[in-house]
Scaffold this motif. Structure first.
Motif, PDB file in Angstrom:
ATOM      1  N   LYS A 108       0.792  -1.228   0.000  1.00  0.00           N
ATOM      2  CA  LYS A 108       0.000   0.000   0.000  1.00  0.00           C
ATOM      3  C   LYS A 108       0.826   1.280   0.000  1.00  0.00           C
ATOM      4  O   LYS A 108       0.245   2.368   0.016  1.00  0.00           O
ATOM      5  CB  LYS A 108      -0.935   0.013   1.217  1.00  0.00           C
ATOM      6  CG  LYS A 108      -2.001  -1.058   1.184  1.00  0.00           C
ATOM      7  CD  LYS A 108      -2.978  -0.905   2.334  1.00  0.00           C
ATOM      8  CE  LYS A 108      -4.096  -1.937   2.265  1.00  0.00           C
ATOM      9  NZ  LYS A 108      -5.076  -1.768   3.361  1.00  0.00           N
ATOM     10  N   SER A 168      -1.789   4.201  -0.359  1.00  0.00           N
ATOM     11  CA  SER A 168      -3.121   3.776  -0.760  1.00  0.00           C
ATOM     12  C   SER A 168      -3.981   3.600   0.486  1.00  0.00           C
ATOM     13  O   SER A 168      -3.644   2.828   1.383  1.00  0.00           O
ATOM     14  CB  SER A 168      -3.041   2.456  -1.540  1.00  0.00           C
ATOM     15  OG  SER A 168      -4.328   1.997  -1.872  1.00  0.00           O
ATOM     16  N   ASP A 182      -8.192   0.148  -1.443  1.00  0.00           N
ATOM     17  CA  ASP A 182      -7.809  -0.558  -2.671  1.00  0.00           C
ATOM     18  C   ASP A 182      -8.543  -1.897  -2.713  1.00  0.00           C
ATOM     19  O   ASP A 182      -8.100  -2.877  -2.129  1.00  0.00           O
ATOM     20  CB  ASP A 182      -6.299  -0.773  -2.721  1.00  0.00           C
ATOM     21  CG  ASP A 182      -5.846  -1.298  -4.077  1.00  0.00           C
ATOM     22  OD1 ASP A 182      -6.712  -1.562  -4.926  1.00  0.00           O
ATOM     23  OD2 ASP A 182      -4.629  -1.459  -4.276  1.00  0.00           O
ATOM     24  N   ASN A 183      -9.693  -1.903  -3.368  1.00  0.00           N
ATOM     25  CA  ASN A 183     -10.432  -3.144  -3.545  1.00  0.00           C
ATOM     26  C   ASN A 183     -10.888  -3.260  -4.992  1.00  0.00           C
ATOM     27  O   ASN A 183     -10.452  -2.490  -5.852  1.00  0.00           O
ATOM     28  CB  ASN A 183     -11.612  -3.232  -2.562  1.00  0.00           C
ATOM     29  CG  ASN A 183     -12.544  -2.032  -2.665  1.00  0.00           C
ATOM     30  OD1 ASN A 183     -12.935  -1.621  -3.761  1.00  0.00           O
ATOM     31  ND2 ASN A 183     -12.887  -1.438  -1.519  1.00  0.00           N
ATOM     32  N   LYS A 204     -10.764   2.768  -5.314  1.00  0.00           N
ATOM     33  CA  LYS A 204      -9.376   3.045  -4.969  1.00  0.00           C
ATOM     34  C   LYS A 204      -9.267   4.500  -4.517  1.00  0.00           C
ATOM     35  O   LYS A 204      -9.862   5.388  -5.119  1.00  0.00           O
ATOM     36  CB  LYS A 204      -8.449   2.791  -6.157  1.00  0.00           C
ATOM     37  CG  LYS A 204      -8.498   1.358  -6.686  1.00  0.00           C
ATOM     38  CD  LYS A 204      -7.537   1.159  -7.834  1.00  0.00           C
ATOM     39  CE  LYS A 204      -7.700  -0.224  -8.468  1.00  0.00           C
ATOM     40  NZ  LYS A 204      -7.447  -1.301  -7.509  1.00  0.00           N
TER      41      LYS A 204
END
Length: 288
Positions: free
Chosen positions: A135, A165, A168-169, A173
């Motif tokens: 991330k 990040s 984030d999926n 985002k």
């Protein structure tokens, strides 16, 4: 004495032989485990990834009005292990025949005049990211920018910072970036040139960015980034860049994109306006 020691000697030899066999078996097991773990690590290592896309859009009209405008962009990236290189480039240009007398009509004499340049903009960035985990990354970036009709002959930017990040999926985002930048800026010299006009300046700036993307379904995506540069020596010198886009996937390699790019300069070059914006409908082709 030989008969007395013989049973112990035989027992000792048997024990040594058993230990050697156990060591050999253990060594074989360790080697097998190490090999399997190494093989697993190699199989699970991320393979290098490359992507490249291009888009183009524009408008043209002839008749009572006469102009054309075209915009194109290229986006590419290459990631290997914990590293990534990214290249983005955008170009915009246009020409038109002007209504010289301002009566709202192109007269026949005005139509015989060659089309004049009415838009010229170029924006490119080359970026390197070193990932610290899934991330976060640290980045270094260099950019070149030209906007003749905003008074910028050229603007070179070198910067570095930290990217994180937050979400984030598969559908959403969200990321933030903080950094520092050094900007070298050369400005278009007006004619006549004012006595206090500065045609070149080095600027030290703080940079912040928020990026958001959401996929509504397999065909529609919305994205927006807001980027700010704040002159640390002159706080009134604030620049903002906002990019928003709605993309509709037409096929595996083609998409239709409606985008808006907004550039805001709180202290523009003397004689120019603070804000420019471009709205464009374009076709995006995924090459890699």
């Amino acid at each position: 004495p030989r008969s007395t020691l013989f049973p112990y000697t035989t027992l000792f030899r048997s024990a040594m032989l058993a230990m050697l066999m156990m060591n050999a078996a253990l060594a074989q097991d360790v080697d097998t485990v190490d090999f399997k773990e190494t093989e697993k690590a190699i199989e699970e290592a991320e393979a290098p990834e490359a992507d490249l896309s291009a888009e183009v859009g524009g408008a043209m009209t002839t008749g009572n009005t006469d102009f054309w405008t075209v915009k194109g962009t290229i986006n590419g990236g290459y990631r290997w292990e914990a590293n990534k290189m990214t290249l983005t480039a955008m170009g915009l240009t246009g020409r038109s025949r002007a209504d010289g007398d301002g009566d709202g009509i192109l007269s026949d004499p005005e139509r015989t005049v060659d089309r004049q340049l009415n838009a010229l903009k170029f924006d490119s960035n080359l970026r390197y990211d070193r990932f610290l985990g899934p991330k976060a990354s640290i980045y270094a970036m260099g950019g070149a920018y030209i906007d003749t009709f905003a008074g910028i002959e050229y603007r070179l930017t070198e910067q570095a910072g930290y990217s994180r990040s937050l979400v984030d999926n598969d559908t959403t985002k969200l990321l933030v970036e903080l950094g520092a930048a050094v900007i070298q800026e050369s400005r278009v010299i007006p004619d006549p040139r004012p006595d206090d006009f500065v045609d070149y300046e080095t600027i030290f700036a703080a940079r912040a960015l928020i990026g958001f993307s959401h996929t509504f379904n397999e065909n529609i995506n919305f994205s927006e980034t807001i980027e700010a540069y704040e002159n640390v020596l002159s706080p009134a010198d604030l620049r903002l860049i906002n990019r928003a886009a709605l993309t509709m996937q037409l096929s595996d390699n083609l998409a239709l994109k409606l985008s808006n790019d907004l550039y805001y300069d709180n202290t523009p070059v003397e004689g120019f306006r603070k804000m420019d914006q471009t709205t464009m409908l374009s076709v995006v082709a995924s090459i890699l």
